[in-house]
Design a protein around this motif. Structure first.
Motif, PDB file in Angstrom:
ATOM      1  N   GLU A 346       0.852  -1.189   0.000  1.00  0.00           N
ATOM      2  CA  GLU A 346       0.000   0.000   0.000  1.00  0.00           C
ATOM      3  C   GLU A 346       0.885   1.235   0.000  1.00  0.00           C
ATOM      4  N   SER A 348       0.690   5.416   0.383  1.00  0.00           N
ATOM      5  CA  SER A 348      -0.123   6.559   0.808  1.00  0.00           C
ATOM      6  C   SER A 348       0.646   7.845   0.522  1.00  0.00           C
ATOM      7  N   GLY A 349      -0.105   8.938   0.437  1.00  0.00           N
ATOM      8  CA  GLY A 349       0.532  10.212   0.138  1.00  0.00           C
ATOM      9  C   GLY A 349       0.768  10.369  -1.358  1.00  0.00           C
ATOM     10  N   GLU A 385       3.757  -0.922   3.751  1.00  0.00           N
ATOM     11  CA  GLU A 385       3.130   0.389   3.622  1.00  0.00           C
ATOM     12  C   GLU A 385       4.210   1.436   3.428  1.00  0.00           C
ATOM     13  N   THR A 387       4.447   5.506   3.145  1.00  0.00           N
ATOM     14  CA  THR A 387       3.702   6.745   3.354  1.00  0.00           C
ATOM     15  C   THR A 387       4.618   7.924   3.054  1.00  0.00           C
ATOM     16  N   TYR A 388       4.267   8.656   1.993  1.00  0.00           N
ATOM     17  CA  TYR A 388       5.054   9.816   1.597  1.00  0.00           C
ATOM     18  C   TYR A 388       4.552  11.040   2.348  1.00  0.00           C
TER      19      TYR A 388
END
Length: 454
Positions: A346, A348-349, A385, A387-388
């Motif tokens: 996944e 995100s960002g 995961e 996440t940026y």
């Protein structure tokens, strides 16, 4: 003067050979005197020692068990000892109680001041045979002369307790002194059956000293072994740390070398992109190119030894393959899925191009986390995961417990160390541990700074 092969110079007089032997004799004498002086110092060292306790026990009373046992034994020796001395000597109970108390007091004293306790016990063995001789009384048939039954037990206990607290040579010296004093009393007083008690004491205490020496030797060997294992583990940890840092340095060298090469090439080609460039521009670009090439040369010199140690990891021409980035994450996931892991990714960002060293560290941390899952949790479900954030990247790898028994695989056991080094190198943090729901989590926060467009 005559020079000898060992470098010494001796007078060429007729007394030369005799004088040359004196230092050798003095050296031999000094080697004998030093142990004797040391032993004499130990024999009269009345300094207190730390009271032995069972510190591992959680019950406070059990921690003081040695002192409690010594107290119980002391009370046991005083009562019957007084009765035995009074009966054998046909004397007043006060004198008998005094002799019994002196013999018994050496037992608890041996826990605190072992050498003083042994001297007290040795001194306490003298009055009984002397009083027997003065009163012209013969010892009973089973009496372990020169002690009473209680005195024999007291001195044997003190001898073994002291042997446990002092050095082996001191315990042997005390054992010999006891036999010497007993023999001297027997020779002076010549009672009937004088040697039986000394013989029994010598055999029992001798066996006890041998057993204590064996136990102490085994404990010392175990202590040395544990110490060596600790030193080996520390050395293995340091070596692994240095190897991981060297690997990170090599990877960063490839990243920096690529950018410096681009700078050098662009600085060399820039004058040809402008018609009649000013001389100042040529000199400035030439300086940029020279500095870039100098930096590359210095980096190659510094990391040359690191590269030479990994010749087997390089390609045929000796060059390293391009370092992976997050673009290669799908390939990594495909490889671990092929061996039985269920992996879900996944993001995100807003994905963007990050500095190459950040993407390399994120890829390596993910790779090591997946390798640990393969080792310790085969058949688990894994969730990756990414996440940026505005100025950081969060890499999170979570896996469920193993569904099949895990086989113990060989490895350095310091994979977490490498991940932590990569995170700290960027000024980030790493968290590794078990979550409340039983899943295992690896979470790295990597600062990214400004994005990189090329």
């Amino acid at each position: 003067m005559t020079n000898y092969p060992d470098g010494a110079q001796w007078p060429t007089s007729p007394q030369g050979p005799a004088s040359s032997s004196r230092p050798r004799k003095q050296g031999v004498k000094q080697r004998w005197v030093s142990p004797v002086q040391a032993l004499c110092g130990e024999l009269f060292d009345f300094s207190p020692r730390r009271l032995p306790t069972f510190n591992r026990s959680r019950i406070r009373v059990l921690r003081q068990l040695p002192l409690l046992l010594a107290g119980v034994l002391t009370l046991y020796l005083v009562g019957p000892g007084t009765a035995v001395v009074a009966e054998r000597l046909q004397t007043h109970w006060a004198l008998a109680a005094l002799l019994a108390c002196v013999q018994a007091a050496a037992v608890p004293l041996a826990l605190i001041r072992p050498v003083a306790a042994w001297w007290l016990s040795l001194a306490a063995m003298v009055p009984f045979p002397l009083l027997l001789a003065v009163r012209d009384a013969a010892p009973a048939g089973l009496t372990p002369w020169p002690w009473t039954e209680m005195g024999f037990l007291a001195h044997l206990t003190v001898t073994l307790l002291v042997a446990w607290r002092v050095s082996a040579r001191l315990s042997v010296a005390q054992w010999l002194l006891t036999l010497l004093v007993g023999t001297a009393l027997g020779a002076a007083l010549s009672p009937e059956g004088a040697g039986k008690g000394l013989l029994a004491f010598g055999m029992l205490s001798g066996c006890g000293l041998v057993l204590l020496a064996a136990v102490r030797g085994r404990k010392e060997a175990q202590r040395q072994l544990r110490r060596q294992e600790e030193l080996t583990e520390i050395e293995r940890f340091r070596r692994t740390l240095l190897e991981e840092r060297a690997r990170i340095a090599r990877e960063l060298h490839d990243v920096v070398a690529h950018h410096m090469s681009v700078v050098a090439v662009q600085a060399e080609a820039a004058p040809f992109l402008v018609e009649d460039p000013p001389e100042a521009m040529r000199e400035s670009l030439g300086s940029i190119r020279r500095n870039a090439l100098a930096a590359l040369t210095e980096m190659r010199h510094i990391l040359g030894m690191m590269r030479s140690g990994d010749a087997g990891a390089s390609s045929k021409d000796g060059r390293y393959a391009p370092q992976p980035t997050l673009e290669n994450l799908d390939e990594l996931v495909g490889n671990v899925q092929a061996v039985g892991l269920t992996v879900k990714t996944e993001i995100s960002g807003t994905p963007r191009v990050l500095p190459h060293h950040v993407e390399l560290s994120a890829f390596r941390i993910t790779q090591e986390a997946l390798s640990n899952v393969l080792r310790h949790a085969p058949g688990a479900k894994v969730q990756i995961e990414l996440t940026y954030g505005e100025r950081d990247l969060v890499v999170r790898v979570v896996n469920t417990p193993a569904t099949v028994p895990a086989q113990r695989l060989s490895g350095s056991g310091h994979g977490v160390l490498g991940m932590r080094e990569r995170a700290s190198m960027l000024g980030g943090t790493l968290h590794v541990g078990v979550m409340e729901d039983g899943r295992f989590e690896v979470r790295a926060l990597l600062p990214t700074g400004a994005s990189e467009d090329s």
